[in-house]
Write a protein that holds these residues in place. Structure first.
Motif, PDB file in Angstrom:
ATOM      1  N   ASN A   1       0.849  -1.185   0.000  1.00  0.00           N
ATOM      2  CA  ASN A   1       0.000   0.000   0.000  1.00  0.00           C
ATOM      3  C   ASN A   1       0.888   1.240   0.000  1.00  0.00           C
ATOM      4  N   GLU A   2       0.880   1.951  -1.102  1.00  0.00           N
ATOM      5  CA  GLU A   2       1.777   3.104  -1.251  1.00  0.00           C
ATOM      6  C   GLU A   2       1.442   4.238  -0.298  1.00  0.00           C
ATOM      7  N   ARG A   3       0.182   4.422   0.031  1.00  0.00           N
ATOM      8  CA  ARG A   3      -0.160   5.482   0.985  1.00  0.00           C
ATOM      9  C   ARG A   3       0.391   5.144   2.372  1.00  0.00           C
ATOM     10  N   TYR A   4       0.275   3.878   2.773  1.00  0.00           N
ATOM     11  CA  TYR A   4       0.844   3.444   4.051  1.00  0.00           C
ATOM     12  C   TYR A   4       2.359   3.652   4.031  1.00  0.00           C
ATOM     13  N   ARG A   5       2.990   3.251   2.941  1.00  0.00           N
ATOM     14  CA  ARG A   5       4.443   3.419   2.820  1.00  0.00           C
ATOM     15  C   ARG A   5       4.814   4.907   2.929  1.00  0.00           C
ATOM     16  N   ALA A   6       4.055   5.767   2.290  1.00  0.00           N
ATOM     17  CA  ALA A   6       4.366   7.203   2.302  1.00  0.00           C
ATOM     18  C   ALA A   6       4.066   7.839   3.659  1.00  0.00           C
ATOM     19  N   GLU A   7       2.894   7.569   4.222  1.00  0.00           N
ATOM     20  CA  GLU A   7       2.500   8.214   5.482  1.00  0.00           C
ATOM     21  C   GLU A   7       3.338   7.730   6.661  1.00  0.00           C
ATOM     22  N   CYS A   8       3.403   6.424   6.856  1.00  0.00           N
ATOM     23  CA  CYS A   8       4.117   5.879   8.011  1.00  0.00           C
ATOM     24  C   CYS A   8       5.620   5.808   7.751  1.00  0.00           C
ATOM     25  N   GLY A   9       5.968   5.535   6.497  1.00  0.00           N
ATOM     26  CA  GLY A   9       7.371   5.422   6.127  1.00  0.00           C
ATOM     27  C   GLY A   9       8.114   6.740   6.102  1.00  0.00           C
ATOM     28  N   SER A  10       7.415   7.852   6.244  1.00  0.00           N
ATOM     29  CA  SER A  10       8.105   9.142   6.269  1.00  0.00           C
ATOM     30  C   SER A  10       8.827   9.366   7.603  1.00  0.00           C
ATOM     31  N   CYS A  11       8.433   8.646   8.643  1.00  0.00           N
ATOM     32  CA  CYS A  11       9.083   8.786   9.957  1.00  0.00           C
ATOM     33  C   CYS A  11       9.872   7.539  10.368  1.00  0.00           C
ATOM     34  N   HIS A  12       9.435   6.388   9.936  1.00  0.00           N
ATOM     35  CA  HIS A  12      10.087   5.114  10.286  1.00  0.00           C
ATOM     36  C   HIS A  12       9.742   4.111   9.196  1.00  0.00           C
ATOM     37  N   LEU A  13      10.303   2.937   9.283  1.00  0.00           N
ATOM     38  CA  LEU A  13       9.975   1.888   8.326  1.00  0.00           C
ATOM     39  C   LEU A  13       8.466   1.657   8.330  1.00  0.00           C
TER      40      LEU A  13
ATOM     41  N   PHE B   1       6.301  -0.753   8.619  1.00  0.00           N
ATOM     42  CA  PHE B   1       6.472  -2.124   9.082  1.00  0.00           C
ATOM     43  C   PHE B   1       5.559  -3.090   8.336  1.00  0.00           C
ATOM     44  N   PRO B   2       6.058  -4.298   8.046  1.00  0.00           N
ATOM     45  CA  PRO B   2       5.191  -5.297   7.426  1.00  0.00           C
ATOM     46  C   PRO B   2       3.955  -5.525   8.300  1.00  0.00           C
ATOM     47  N   PRO B   3       2.765  -5.492   7.713  1.00  0.00           N
ATOM     48  CA  PRO B   3       1.542  -5.630   8.505  1.00  0.00           C
ATOM     49  C   PRO B   3       1.484  -6.889   9.354  1.00  0.00           C
ATOM     50  N   ARG B   4       2.135  -7.951   8.920  1.00  0.00           N
ATOM     51  CA  ARG B   4       2.081  -9.219   9.643  1.00  0.00           C
ATOM     52  C   ARG B   4       2.764  -9.168  11.002  1.00  0.00           C
TER      53      ARG B   4
ATOM     54  N   PHE C   1      15.566   1.512  17.263  1.00  0.00           N
ATOM     55  CA  PHE C   1      15.183   0.211  16.723  1.00  0.00           C
ATOM     56  C   PHE C   1      14.162   0.353  15.598  1.00  0.00           C
ATOM     57  N   ALA C   2      13.499   1.490  15.489  1.00  0.00           N
ATOM     58  CA  ALA C   2      12.547   1.707  14.393  1.00  0.00           C
ATOM     59  C   ALA C   2      13.259   1.988  13.068  1.00  0.00           C
ATOM     60  N   ASN C   3      14.555   2.191  13.104  1.00  0.00           N
ATOM     61  CA  ASN C   3      15.354   2.433  11.896  1.00  0.00           C
ATOM     62  C   ASN C   3      15.872   1.095  11.368  1.00  0.00           C
ATOM     63  N   CYS C   4      14.974   0.227  11.015  1.00  0.00           N
ATOM     64  CA  CYS C   4      15.314  -1.131  10.581  1.00  0.00           C
ATOM     65  C   CYS C   4      16.310  -1.145   9.427  1.00  0.00           C
TER      66      CYS C   4
ATOM     67  N   HIS D   1      19.233  -3.680   8.273  1.00  0.00           N
ATOM     68  CA  HIS D   1      18.575  -4.603   7.337  1.00  0.00           C
ATOM     69  C   HIS D   1      18.375  -3.857   6.019  1.00  0.00           C
ATOM     70  N   PRO D   2      19.302  -3.957   5.092  1.00  0.00           N
ATOM     71  CA  PRO D   2      19.234  -3.147   3.874  1.00  0.00           C
ATOM     72  C   PRO D   2      18.014  -3.405   2.994  1.00  0.00           C
ATOM     73  N   ASN D   3      17.374  -4.544   3.158  1.00  0.00           N
ATOM     74  CA  ASN D   3      16.185  -4.851   2.356  1.00  0.00           C
ATOM     75  C   ASN D   3      14.913  -4.907   3.197  1.00  0.00           C
ATOM     76  N   ALA D   4      14.923  -4.216   4.328  1.00  0.00           N
ATOM     77  CA  ALA D   4      13.750  -4.196   5.204  1.00  0.00           C
ATOM     78  C   ALA D   4      12.520  -3.658   4.485  1.00  0.00           C
ATOM     79  N   ASP D   5      12.709  -2.688   3.618  1.00  0.00           N
ATOM     80  CA  ASP D   5      11.573  -2.117   2.895  1.00  0.00           C
ATOM     81  C   ASP D   5      10.924  -3.126   1.949  1.00  0.00           C
ATOM     82  N   LYS D   6      11.606  -4.218   1.680  1.00  0.00           N
ATOM     83  CA  LYS D   6      11.059  -5.289   0.833  1.00  0.00           C
ATOM     84  C   LYS D   6      10.539  -6.445   1.683  1.00  0.00           C
ATOM     85  N   GLY D   7      10.548  -6.269   3.021  1.00  0.00           N
ATOM     86  CA  GLY D   7      10.080  -7.322   3.918  1.00  0.00           C
ATOM     87  C   GLY D   7      11.136  -8.357   4.230  1.00  0.00           C
ATOM     88  N   ASN D   8      12.380  -8.106   3.850  1.00  0.00           N
ATOM     89  CA  ASN D   8      13.462  -9.063   4.060  1.00  0.00           C
ATOM     90  C   ASN D   8      14.289  -8.659   5.273  1.00  0.00           C
TER      91      ASN D   8
END
Length: 182
Positions: free
Chosen positions: A44-56, A58-61, A152-155, A159-166
């Motif tokens: 969800n790009e809006r989630y990525r933009a809104e929440c990801g502007s301050c921290h990762l 996070f994967p919803p799971r 710790f919120a700066n995953c 984790h260089p691929n945290a934004d991909k869920g890795n």
């Protein structure tokens, strides 16, 4: 192994670990049961933009639907910050997070819920999944003292691929410290 059996095995192993204090090794067992250390990437790009502007974003799971509802319902005081959003945006994010949330709950000893019942709202960094993995690798003091990490919120710092869920152990590198030692 089908998902129902895997879930039952996982819940049982985690319950045994809680009783026996063997939670550190349960991380690896859990990863074998769910099939690796990756999570579905945020779609969800809006989630990525809104929440990801301050921290990762996070994967919803990482949290249950109830935990996401609690967290999104308290954006006015989001860990000391006002992260309020327009009602339509809040609904879109909540719908996405709930639809993709972790399916287990605290009664099942899920690793995706907070370890401290007093957390209000829940912190992902207090989940069983997170604490069992990070407490052996790096302390909060080390994180805060590292200017390239800071929280710790700066995953993505480690984790260089945290934004991909890795969040694979094979890709972890702590800035200034290198690969963690088990």
């Amino acid at each position: 192994m089908n998902k129902t059996i895997a879930g039952a095995v996982c819940a049982g192993l985690i319950a045994i670990g809680h009783a026996g204090g063997a939670t550190a090794s349960l991380y690896y067992i859990f990863q074998d049961v769910i099939g690796g250390s990756d999570f579905a990437p945020v779609t969800n790009e809006r989630y990525r933009a809104e929440c990801g502007s301050c921290h990762l974003a996070f994967p919803p799971r990482l949290l249950t639907a109830a935990a996401w509802q609690d967290l999104i319902g308290k954006l006015k005081n989001h860990f000391g910050d006002d992260a309020s959003l327009a009602p339509a945006v809040t609904k879109e994010l909540l719908d996405y997070l709930v639809a993709n949330a972790g399916q287990l709950n605290i009664e099942d000893h899920t690793p995706f819920v907070t370890t401290t019942a007093a957390d209000n709202p829940p912190r992902i960094t207090d989940t069983f999944f997170f604490t069992t993995r990070h407490s052996r690798q790096v302390s909060l003091q080390e994180v805060k003292a590292n200017p390239k990490v800071g929280s710790f919120a700066n995953c993505a710092a480690c984790h260089p691929n945290a934004d991909k869920g890795n969040f694979s152990d094979h890709e972890v590198a702590i800035p200034g410290k290198g690969k963690p030692q088990d």
